[in-house]
Scaffold this motif. Structure first.
Motif, PDB file in Angstrom:
ATOM      1  N   VAL A 218      65.042  39.843  90.931  1.00 30.77           N
ATOM      2  CA  VAL A 218      64.984  40.288  89.539  1.00 30.77           C
ATOM      3  C   VAL A 218      64.226  41.604  89.432  1.00 30.77           C
ATOM      4  N   ASN A 219      63.169  41.751  90.237  1.00 33.24           N
ATOM      5  CA  ASN A 219      62.369  42.974  90.206  1.00 33.24           C
ATOM      6  C   ASN A 219      63.164  44.202  90.633  1.00 33.24           C
ATOM      7  N   GLU A 220      64.224  43.989  91.395  1.00 33.56           N
ATOM      8  CA  GLU A 220      65.056  45.119  91.780  1.00 33.56           C
ATOM      9  C   GLU A 220      65.814  45.694  90.585  1.00 33.56           C
ATOM     10  N   GLY A 221      66.035  44.859  89.565  1.00 31.45           N
ATOM     11  CA  GLY A 221      66.749  45.326  88.384  1.00 31.45           C
ATOM     12  C   GLY A 221      65.844  45.667  87.222  1.00 31.45           C
ATOM     13  N   MET A 222      64.681  45.024  87.149  1.00 30.20           N
ATOM     14  CA  MET A 222      63.699  45.318  86.097  1.00 30.20           C
ATOM     15  C   MET A 222      62.306  45.150  86.686  1.00 30.20           C
ATOM     16  N   THR A 223      61.391  46.002  86.259  1.00 32.38           N
ATOM     17  CA  THR A 223      60.045  45.988  86.827  1.00 32.38           C
ATOM     18  C   THR A 223      59.281  44.747  86.375  1.00 32.38           C
ATOM     19  N   LEU A 224      58.737  43.997  87.344  1.00 29.59           N
ATOM     20  CA  LEU A 224      57.927  42.822  87.051  1.00 29.59           C
ATOM     21  C   LEU A 224      56.504  43.043  87.537  1.00 29.59           C
ATOM     22  N   SER A 225      55.576  42.307  86.964  1.00 28.43           N
ATOM     23  CA  SER A 225      54.161  42.454  87.294  1.00 28.43           C
ATOM     24  C   SER A 225      53.791  41.618  88.507  1.00 28.43           C
ATOM     25  N   VAL A 226      52.898  42.154  89.327  1.00 38.63           N
ATOM     26  CA  VAL A 226      52.433  41.438  90.514  1.00 38.63           C
ATOM     27  C   VAL A 226      51.678  40.169  90.137  1.00 38.63           C
ATOM     28  N   TYR A 227      51.140  40.124  88.920  1.00 41.53           N
ATOM     29  CA  TYR A 227      50.417  38.930  88.474  1.00 41.53           C
ATOM     30  C   TYR A 227      51.334  37.710  88.420  1.00 41.53           C
ATOM     31  N   ALA A 228      52.638  37.932  88.305  1.00 41.08           N
ATOM     32  CA  ALA A 228      53.576  36.811  88.235  1.00 41.08           C
ATOM     33  C   ALA A 228      53.551  35.973  89.508  1.00 41.08           C
ATOM     34  N   LEU A 229      53.147  36.576  90.630  1.00 39.99           N
ATOM     35  CA  LEU A 229      53.108  35.831  91.893  1.00 39.99           C
ATOM     36  C   LEU A 229      52.091  34.704  91.843  1.00 39.99           C
ATOM     37  N   ASN A 230      50.945  34.964  91.188  1.00 37.43           N
ATOM     38  CA  ASN A 230      49.940  33.913  91.084  1.00 37.43           C
ATOM     39  C   ASN A 230      50.490  32.706  90.340  1.00 37.43           C
ATOM     40  N   LEU A 231      51.134  32.959  89.212  1.00 39.32           N
ATOM     41  CA  LEU A 231      51.720  31.863  88.456  1.00 39.32           C
ATOM     42  C   LEU A 231      52.822  31.182  89.257  1.00 39.32           C
ATOM     43  N   ALA A 232      53.625  31.975  89.972  1.00 38.58           N
ATOM     44  CA  ALA A 232      54.738  31.405  90.729  1.00 38.58           C
ATOM     45  C   ALA A 232      54.241  30.441  91.795  1.00 38.58           C
ATOM     46  N   ILE A 233      53.190  30.808  92.502  1.00 39.71           N
ATOM     47  CA  ILE A 233      52.672  29.937  93.568  1.00 39.71           C
ATOM     48  C   ILE A 233      52.091  28.657  92.978  1.00 39.71           C
ATOM     49  N   GLY A 234      51.202  28.806  91.988  1.00 43.35           N
ATOM     50  CA  GLY A 234      50.575  27.624  91.405  1.00 43.35           C
ATOM     51  C   GLY A 234      51.572  26.707  90.740  1.00 43.35           C
ATOM     52  N   LEU A 235      52.483  27.280  89.956  1.00 48.29           N
ATOM     53  CA  LEU A 235      53.467  26.466  89.250  1.00 48.29           C
ATOM     54  C   LEU A 235      54.475  25.855  90.213  1.00 48.29           C
ATOM     55  N   SER A 236      54.865  26.588  91.243  1.00 45.36           N
ATOM     56  CA  SER A 236      55.796  26.046  92.237  1.00 45.36           C
ATOM     57  C   SER A 236      55.215  24.824  92.917  1.00 45.36           C
ATOM     58  N   LEU A 237      53.992  24.955  93.378  1.00 46.13           N
ATOM     59  CA  LEU A 237      53.337  23.815  94.022  1.00 46.13           C
ATOM     60  C   LEU A 237      53.206  22.647  93.048  1.00 46.13           C
ATOM     61  N   GLY A 238      52.745  22.956  91.838  1.00 45.76           N
ATOM     62  CA  GLY A 238      52.502  21.898  90.872  1.00 45.76           C
ATOM     63  C   GLY A 238      53.758  21.152  90.478  1.00 45.76           C
ATOM     64  N   LEU A 239      54.814  21.888  90.102  1.00 46.63           N
ATOM     65  CA  LEU A 239      56.044  21.215  89.681  1.00 46.63           C
ATOM     66  C   LEU A 239      56.731  20.510  90.842  1.00 46.63           C
ATOM     67  N   ALA A 240      56.727  21.139  92.010  1.00 49.89           N
ATOM     68  CA  ALA A 240      57.336  20.486  93.171  1.00 49.89           C
ATOM     69  C   ALA A 240      56.644  19.161  93.463  1.00 49.89           C
ATOM     70  N   ILE A 241      55.331  19.163  93.343  1.00 47.49           N
ATOM     71  CA  ILE A 241      54.566  17.935  93.585  1.00 47.49           C
ATOM     72  C   ILE A 241      54.844  16.914  92.491  1.00 47.49           C
ATOM     73  N   ASP A 242      54.813  17.354  91.231  1.00 50.66           N
ATOM     74  CA  ASP A 242      55.088  16.436  90.115  1.00 50.66           C
ATOM     75  C   ASP A 242      56.448  15.774  90.278  1.00 50.66           C
ATOM     76  N   TYR A 243      57.451  16.593  90.505  1.00 56.27           N
ATOM     77  CA  TYR A 243      58.814  16.065  90.584  1.00 56.27           C
ATOM     78  C   TYR A 243      59.004  15.208  91.833  1.00 56.27           C
ATOM     79  N   SER A 244      58.388  15.606  92.938  1.00 56.24           N
ATOM     80  CA  SER A 244      58.493  14.799  94.157  1.00 56.24           C
ATOM     81  C   SER A 244      57.838  13.448  93.965  1.00 56.24           C
ATOM     82  N   LEU A 245      56.663  13.445  93.336  1.00 54.91           N
ATOM     83  CA  LEU A 245      55.994  12.175  93.070  1.00 54.91           C
ATOM     84  C   LEU A 245      56.871  11.261  92.220  1.00 54.91           C
ATOM     85  N   LEU A 246      57.471  11.816  91.197  1.00 54.66           N
ATOM     86  CA  LEU A 246      58.291  11.015  90.294  1.00 54.66           C
ATOM     87  C   LEU A 246      59.520  10.458  91.005  1.00 54.66           C
ATOM     88  N   ILE A 247      60.223  11.321  91.735  1.00 57.45           N
ATOM     89  CA  ILE A 247      61.452  10.898  92.421  1.00 57.45           C
ATOM     90  C   ILE A 247      61.140   9.902  93.535  1.00 57.45           C
TER      91      ILE A 247
END
Length: 720
Positions: A218-247
């Motif tokens: 997406v950043n190749e087409g529109m400029t994104l902020s480097v701060y998004a990486l922090n949210l991506a890592i934390g949210l990825s881990l969190g949701l993956a864990i939440d959903y894995s626990l549930l399933i």
């Protein structure tokens, strides 16, 4: 869901092979692409300060404010001899950089204000050519490297951006190293088996790299902020864990009930799978609310959050079930017999476990429990009424950062900091009449409160004039902001725009305030609609929104108490600036709303399943809480570790986001889910399931039920 279960049961290896190929591409391509993210993006392109900056930049060929401030400290008097020579040498070195447009020293246009009170230091103001923020950061880095052999420290806005980006990169690695081992150990405690415990972390890794790939593309087409990486890592881990626990938890239940095979997987996807789907939609919608804001920083967070939620759901609904189809009963492998017995015993406890007993105890006195819990949360939220704001500047950096040291020195060691004036870009002809009118205007500006000085009007380009106003207090202070408002309220003889650091902060607050109602409306509307589709009730979604607001308010209250009031500085490793970052309530609001609804979906889906099977409201609440209490608590704890790892960040903004989100998750999964939800459900009774008749008919068409058919009488209180 049945068709998906059939496909995954027949061809699990193909699905896993595709997932492995996707992971390989994501690792090889996604990682390098994220290196192109920008460290900028905190401004509204339509703001007045942007117009002022662009006008002067276009007219003069340089940026209006210095992007780099070089602090020269030769250890001797800088006004003569070797001290002055050190300043001149540093200035000459800086002028060699191709992106530097103008260099101002105390002896070349700056005056004595650029010399420290004791005469042993002087700063050099470096104005960049009209280049991108990332290019300016690269230039600041080059200048710092070129001055390494000289007694010079490099600071300024561009240097801050460069140092923030560098530190964030290191913080990401630190957060991952901190989070993954703890997450694995906690997963082992929850699942009481090595194979099951490994899956959430593995799924988390796939989601993280998949999100990196999506963000990078997406950043190749529109400029994104480097701060998004922090949210991506934390949210990825969190949701993956939440959903894995549930399933995984539901699959183990169905495995014990039906045995291995398609039926167990299909039942898991019909129940837990639908919960994951609704959760992903609500989390994505909540974070999509950030895309309403024109600031690229918030927009990037919204883009990242939507992609993470969708990727996490896809992995949980396709890849994880394929792995479970292959494992079958081996999902319980590598577990000591005592652990396996405890796990099976916990799954069998439907009407006798801890959470069942707790919910019944709460529902015996629902009024007092609800009142005390709500009052306690409101009291904790009260400090948020005194919240004050700041923005990204050198203050977000640790004291070990060079740019922070330069900023602190300018404040403490110099008679006045003239590196960040309030400037006015005036569109007027280059004529004696215009000059006289502007001189009178400048004189009136000099009479304003808190003004330390005003420069004479100067032509900086064709029909463009510049006037600088220096305040008694600079930076983002309240007097500096008031000066901006006073300058803008002073009538100008020609069209004029006001810019500068303080002006950018004033405009940022105004922009966020103007767009906030639309974001709130979007988040609340989607949350209510999604929960209505899932439950068929109007009451339950509205209650969920109110409880989410209580969670957010109490979280902000704690953040104010800690970060704004300067508590726990030693423990958390930060220096309070007496304010929270301006974007924190918005980011936390989106995250808290999404994640709180995430847990609400987990709980309400089991309550509704029990209610659809014929249980009354109180019994269905008790059974639903017993079935989800352990899982939701574990998910919240694991998510708090994943996102709370950012408390180790050296950037205060990221530290606040990590601590705040972890607090919101823990408050919601414990106090809200264990006390407020069952007490309010008991108080409302059958009214929990009420909806107007037209909406009940609509829900029968588009909603879902875990029973064979939903009776109309279950959609509303008896006789209503």
């Amino acid at each position: 869901m049945n068709s998906l279960a059939t496909l995954l049961t027949r061809r699990p290896w193909r699905v896993i092979a595709v997932a492995i190929a996707f992971l390989a591409v994501a690792v090889m391509v996604g990682g390098p692409l994220t290196g192109n993210l920008s460290s900028a993006g905190f401004e509204d392109p339509s703001a007045e300060f942007v117009a002022a900056r662009d006008t002067i930049r276009h007219a003069s060929g340089v940026n209006p404010n210095p992007g780099v401030v070089a602090l020269v400290s030769p250890g001797s008097d800088v006004r003569a001899g070797d001290g002055r020579q050190a300043v001149e040498t540093a200035a000459a070195t800086i002028r060699e950089d191709p992106d530097v447009g103008r260099v101002v020293t105390a002896f070349d246009g700056g005056g004595p204000a650029m010399i420290s009170t004791d005469g042993t230091q002087s700063y050099i103001a470096v104005f960049m050519k009209p280049i991108s923020d990332d290019a300016a950061g690269d230039a600041a880095k080059r200048i710092r490297e070129s001055l390494e052999s000289q007694p010079v420290k490099v600071g300024g806005a561009d240097a801050v951006g460069d140092e923030v980006g560098t530190i964030i990169g290191k913080d990401l690695a630190t957060a991952e190293m901190f989070a993954f081992p703890i997450i694995f150990l906690l997963s082992l405690w929850v699942f009481r088996g090595l194979v099951a415990a490994l899956l959430p972390s593995l799924m988390g890794g796939v989601v993280i790299f998949g999100s990196f790939l999506a963000i990078g593309l997406v950043n190749e087409g529109m400029t994104l902020s480097v701060y998004a990486l922090n949210l991506a890592i934390g949210l990825s881990l969190g949701l993956a864990i939440d959903y894995s626990l549930l399933i995984i938890s539901r699959y183990r239940e169905e495995l014990a009930r039906r045995g291995p095979g398609r039926d167990a997987l299909a039942a898991t996807l019909r129940t837990a799978g639908k919960s994951v789907l609704f959760s992903a939609v609500t989390v994505a919608a909540a974070l999509a609310g950030l895309m309403v804001f024109p600031q690229r920083f918030l927009f990037s967070m919204g883009i990242a959050g939507v992609m993470v939620a969708l990727i996490a759901a896809a992995i949980a609904l396709v890849v994880l079930p394929a792995v479970l189809a292959l494992l079958g009963t081996r999902i319980n492998s590598l577990a000591p017999k005592s652990w396996r017995h405890r796990s099976e015993h916990a799954d069998e406890q439907i009407t006798s476990g801890f959470w069942y007993r707790l919910s019944n105890a709460v529902m015996r006195r629902p009024g007092p429990v609800a009142a005390v819990t709500a009052i306690a949360l409101i009291v904790v939220a009260l400090p948020a009424l005194g919240i004050t704001f700041t923005s990204v500047d050198a203050g977000v950096l640790p004291t070990s950062a060079t740019a922070r040291q330069v900023s602190d020195s300018l404040t403490a060691d110099f008679p006045e900091d003239r590196s960040q004036p309030v400037y006015i870009a005036v569109d007027a002809p280059d004529s004696p009449q215009a000059k006289a009118a502007l001189a009178d205007y400048a004189q009136r500006l000099g009479d304003l409160p808190n003004v330390a000085g005003v420069t004479p009007p100067a032509v900086v380009g064709s029909d463009t004039w510049r006037i600088d106003v220096y305040g008694d207090q600079n930076g983002l202070s309240d007097p500096a902001q008031q000066l901006v408002r006073d300058v803008r309220a002073t009538p100008a003889p020609f069209p004029a725009d006001v810019g500068g650091l303080a002006a950018s902060f004033v405009d940022q607050k105004a922009s966020l305030g103007a767009h906030l109602p639309y974001a709130v409306l979007l988040i609340a509307a989607v949350t209510i609609i999604a929960l209505f589709i899932m439950t068929g009730s109007v009451i339950l979604p509205v209650k969920a929104v109110i409880m989410n607001l209580l969670t957010l308010g109490s979280t902000l209250g704690i953040l104010v108490w800690v970060f704004q009031d300067g508590r726990l500085e030693g423990l958390l490793g930060y220096d309070s600036v007496g304010a929270l970052d301006l974007t924190q309530p918005i980011l936390l609001g989106a995250m808290a709303f999404g994640l709180s609804t995430d847990y609400a979906v987990f709980l309400l889906s089991r309550i509704k399943e029990a209610h659809d099977s014929g249980m009354d409201t109180r019994e269905s609440v008790a059974v639903g809480l017993q079935r989800t209490g352990r899982i939701v608590t574990a998910a919240a704890l694991l998510f708090a570790v994943a996102i709370g790892a950012f408390a180790t960040s050296e950037i205060t903004l990221i530290k606040e986001l990590g601590v705040g989100t972890a607090l919101a998750v823990l408050i919601d999964a414990t106090i809200i889910r264990a006390l407020l939800v069952p007490s309010l459900m008991a108080l409302f009774g059958d009214w929990n399931w009420w909806a107007p008749r037209p909406l009940r008919r609509l829900h029968r068409r588009i909603g879902f039920s875990e029973s064979d058919g939903e009776r109309e009488g279950e959609a509303s209180p008896a006789g209503v």
